[in-house]
Design an enzyme around this catalytic site. Structure first.
Site, short mmCIF file in Angstrom:
data_model
loop_
_atom_site.label_atom_id
_atom_site.label_comp_id
_atom_site.label_asym_id
_atom_site.label_seq_id
_atom_site.Cartn_x
_atom_site.Cartn_y
_atom_site.Cartn_z
N ASP A 24 36.11 35.58 51.52
CA ASP A 24 36.95 34.36 51.56
C ASP A 24 37.55 34.01 52.93
OD1 ASP A 24 36.38 34.61 48.89
OD2 ASP A 24 38.43 34.92 48.20
N LYS A 129 32.96 32.03 44.07
CA LYS A 129 33.56 32.79 42.96
C LYS A 129 34.80 32.06 42.43
CE LYS A 129 36.12 35.89 46.08
NZ LYS A 129 37.49 35.57 45.67
N CYS A 162 42.10 39.12 46.82
CA CYS A 162 40.66 39.06 46.56
C CYS A 162 39.89 40.26 47.11
CB CYS A 162 40.10 37.76 47.12
SG CYS A 162 40.65 36.34 46.14
C1 C5J Z 1 42.27 35.48 48.15
C2 C5J Z 1 44.19 34.47 47.14
N1 C5J Z 1 41.11 35.16 48.72
N2 C5J Z 1 45.06 35.22 47.83
N3 C5J Z 1 42.86 34.53 47.37
O1 C5J Z 1 42.80 36.55 48.38
O2 C5J Z 1 44.60 33.70 46.29
#
Ligand code: C5J
Length: 229
Positions: A24, A129, A162
């Site tokens: 991400d 995702k 994540c």
């Molecule tokens: C991720 C989030 N990518 N913190 N998403 O960690 O909502």
């Protein structure tokens, strides 16, 4: 067998079975105006790891190893975003609402793009995702199985959400997992520290952690071993 100098002990791997999963590294989490900022976070600390993530990606590419990129994002009709997820957070800017980088956390919107400095190459796997973990409702496991991957190095953001969720999902599926300490970041420094400690506690209950330098040294060592044999 090549080893990465890691905690709580050496991480042994066989190069073709090792993959990098970059979680991400999207504008929505790292740039002002995205999802991370909408939740009230200061996004600047996340930008600081971009060079380290880039070094890691380059090291895997040079070694000819698999690189996977993930993006947390939803379909434009939000059919894959449960209300339990959408309605949490700040009411002023929710998933799917229009923001400065397009609709928040929606596939295809500018905010859901991976940062240009870390852009996937055309042959690399990109997993969209809907959850925090990269295995839930995605083809990630099939993509790894198709390449015979058994060992994962994880990097990206955010460490305790994540990245950690994906690492735990991978651990439960039988992958040997290592988290790249300086190529992951959180909006909350104490949450990152706690995650690193949790992962490697109790003899590596979720896996290993190591620095980017240690990972790259091991990849270079494995390559020179392969050349000399
Ligand atoms: C991720 C989030 N990518 N913190 N998403 O960690 O909502």
């Amino acid at each position: 067998m090549p080893q990465i100098l890691a905690q709580p002990g050496p991480f042994a791997f066989v190069p073709p079975h090792l993959a990098l999963v970059v979680i991400d590294m999207q504008r929505d989490f790292i740039e002002p105006g995205g999802f991370g900022a909408a939740l009230g976070n200061d996004v600047t600390p996340l930008r600081a790891i971009v060079p380290a993530v880039r070094r890691l990606i380059d090291g895997f590419r040079v070694a000819g190893l698999m690189v996977v990129h993930t993006r947390e994002c939803h379909k434009s009709d939000l059919s894959d975003c449960p209300p339990a997820k959408r309605l949490r957070g700040t009411p002023s800017l929710r998933i799917g609402d229009p923001g400065p980088m397009g609709r928040i956390l929606i596939a295809g919107e500018p905010g859901s793009d991976i940062l240009p400095a870390l852009a996937p190459l055309p042959h690399e796997v990109v997993i969209d995702k809907p959850g925090k973990g990269a295995f839930y409702a995605t083809p990630l496991q099939a993509a790894l199985a198709a390449r015979g991957i058994t060992h994962l190095v994880l990097a990206g953001v955010t460490t305790e959400v994540c990245v950690q969720t994906t690492m735990r999902e991978a651990n439960d599926r039988g992958y040997e997992c290592l988290l790249a300490e300086d190529a992951t970041e959180s909006y909350f420094p104490r949450f990152k520290r706690a995650t690193l400690e949790m992962v490697r506690a109790q003899g590596g209950i979720v896996g290993w952690t190591a620095t980017v330098d240690a990972i790259l040294d091991a990849l270079a060592g494995a390559a020179s071993l392969a050349r000399s044999s």
